[in-house]
Write an enzyme that holds these catalytic residues in place. Sequence first.
Site, short mmCIF file in Angstrom:
data_model
loop_
_atom_site.label_atom_id
_atom_site.label_comp_id
_atom_site.label_asym_id
_atom_site.label_seq_id
_atom_site.Cartn_x
_atom_site.Cartn_y
_atom_site.Cartn_z
N ASN A 172 34.31 -30.49 13.61
CA ASN A 172 32.91 -30.88 13.47
C ASN A 172 32.67 -31.42 12.06
O ASN A 172 33.57 -31.39 11.21
CB ASN A 172 32.02 -29.67 13.76
CG ASN A 172 32.10 -28.62 12.66
OD1 ASN A 172 33.16 -28.35 12.12
ND2 ASN A 172 30.97 -28.03 12.33
N CYS A 176 31.36 -30.44 9.29
CA CYS A 176 31.63 -29.63 8.09
C CYS A 176 33.02 -29.01 8.06
O CYS A 176 33.37 -28.30 7.11
CB CYS A 176 30.57 -28.54 7.97
SG CYS A 176 28.93 -29.18 7.60
N GLU A 213 34.57 -26.66 9.87
CA GLU A 213 34.88 -25.27 10.20
C GLU A 213 35.19 -25.06 11.68
O GLU A 213 35.64 -23.98 12.06
CB GLU A 213 33.73 -24.34 9.79
CG GLU A 213 32.50 -24.38 10.69
CD GLU A 213 31.52 -25.47 10.32
OE1 GLU A 213 30.39 -25.46 10.84
OE2 GLU A 213 31.88 -26.34 9.51
#
Length: 717
Positions: free
Chosen positions: A269, A271, A273
């Site tokens: 995704n 970001c 994570e």
Amino acid sequence: MLTKNAITVLEKRYLRKDEQGKPIETPEGMFHRVASAVAQAESFYGNTDSQVKEIEEEFYRMMSELEFLPNSPTLMNAGRELGQLAACFVLPIEDTMESIFETVKHTALIHKSGGGTGFSFSKLRPAMDVVQSTNGVSSGPISFMEVFNAATEAIKQGGTRRGANMGCLRVDHPNILDFITCKKDNNKLTNFNISVLVTESFMEAVEKNEDYDLINPRTKQVVKSLNARKVFDLIVNMAWRNGEPGIIFIDRINKDNPTPKLGMIESTNPCGEQPLLPYEACNLGSINLSKFVVMPGGQPTIDYMKLGKVVRTAVRFLDDVIDVSKYPLEQIDKMVKGNRKIGLGVMGFADMLIKLGIPYDSEQAIQVGSEVMRFIQSEARQMSAELAAERGAFPNFEGSIYDVPDGIKMRNATVTTIAPTGTLSIIAGCSSGIEPLFAVAYIRTVLDGTELVEVNPIFEEIARERGFYSESLMKEIARRGTVRGMKEIPSDVERIFVSAHDIAPVWHIKMQAAFQNYVDNAVSKTVNFPNSATTSDVAEVFKLAYRLGCKGVTVYRDGSREEQVLSVGTVKKEGATSETEPGVLQPRPRPVRTYGVTEKIKTGCGSLYVTINEDEEGLCEVFARMGKSGGCASSQLDAVSRVISAALRAGVKPESIIKQLRGNVCPSPGWDQGGRVLSCPDAIGIALEHYLQSKETGQPAETVSKWSSTLDNLVGA
């Protein structure tokens, strides 16, 4: 219980509004709306109305007391017409025009519904590769990233949230150098975070200073070899410049892929994570750890009994979200309900440490992080197993890593993820994710540029209790961003209130690794550097992240972008302009008297005369003149000379300037002294090379050297 800043964020983004854009919902109403909508899933599994109501009330209590919050799309959309509750999506991009633009369309639908998207562009043939259907050539991955970027710009997610993308490319793709440098200009690809998918073999080649192969994804043939260490240095250099690209250790991620029979994970995704398969989505939620410190007998300790109860309720909540969410694509609905991945994480960890009296940059803090996450992981898996017994294992369980003799059935393929919790932590009034405090007091820029001045509430409480609070002191801390070295602050308070820039980068990575050991998916963590950090500092962090078992790493050097979410320094008054960032280079004044040489170099446009001068501090200016030329050519040469002179007087190394000048090509290259002169900027670079060589050897340098390779030009540029 909600802070003023929390209410500001809720009113701007989360609460229901009327046609004039005015909120028609209170925060309590929002929590009731979300709890009611999510709890409806309980009725799918035989629970009575009274049981559903009881669970709804527990969901509400957990959120309203800010012990747990789900990801933003759930807060925004649950119980509303849109109904899309997941935050993270990954879409496939195959090497056909049909696939590319089908994915553009799907991206638009996801962004409209409030989600963020990740892609790997690794399957696309490289730029200038053959396209047999048209007898043309491919434009390559970067050009198609620009198409996705433009589509994202045109869509504002659900009217409340700007789209975000993660763009990934394998380190062995032939266009990897272009990808690494594609965000060198901060105004390019503004809707993308980018990460290089780094393999184990590449990192081994970096350690051994060996070459590695670039492979055309269309033909599967080796097309070129590059020195791994130079490519690694280029990644480091670009990350030092503005924080991008990040690194994802893709082999390590696939080693932990819970459903390998369904395919390989190729992206995350936005970001970083949440690694996901193509067409997979995940809904996240975070527990506010600052709510679980108690004081029995006057000594702070962690209330594990209360924490365990909230973990179990949160897992039930996130599993229910899967069933009530409306997904924008049929393929996503099928994949999500087949794997039922959830990502329970934490926020407020730095606040927990402060309440426990433990400095973030200490081995004791690392131990606490490990113990807390190990407990959460254990409780979450146990609850997922209980839900599997009650509701059935996730449909793709067969062939998964859990499908072993005497293995435990799981309701969810993954249960834990550490998200960054940017706006969620504002709502909860706590520190973000597992990050240290950015600063004890700071300016937070959110949403449409609104600036919020924040003082850490725990610090303010202690300051008032111990009698050293004053408005002027808070303003001074906001200006400095740290309490280090302030005589007004008691030493024990100073030690535990460490901020991101007080902490050596190694502690950031140690903490990330401590949590990663007990997280199914990955950990979103930014390693903050001061503006004065060097590329060597960044390189060491990347290597340490690899050695300690992290799945990725992101760095950010303070002030390396024009805009950043958090900043410290002078608080702006309305209408005032911001002060110059610390560490910004300023050219020293031009001296009255200089001395130097003038060199004549033949170019394809005529003879170029390059004058190089220095003063007591070193090289200070360059002039370039082309015979009798005037007009545009003369003004361009004058502009180039002025920029070079300003850079020299600002302390930029001449070697770095030469790397930017050499290799620039114009339509009319020339020959001089046995070498090719590619353009006027190339000629100025040659003259600077000659000047430095003469100073070093004491002998005139006249030979025109062959300009260096693209990779050599980029590394250290």
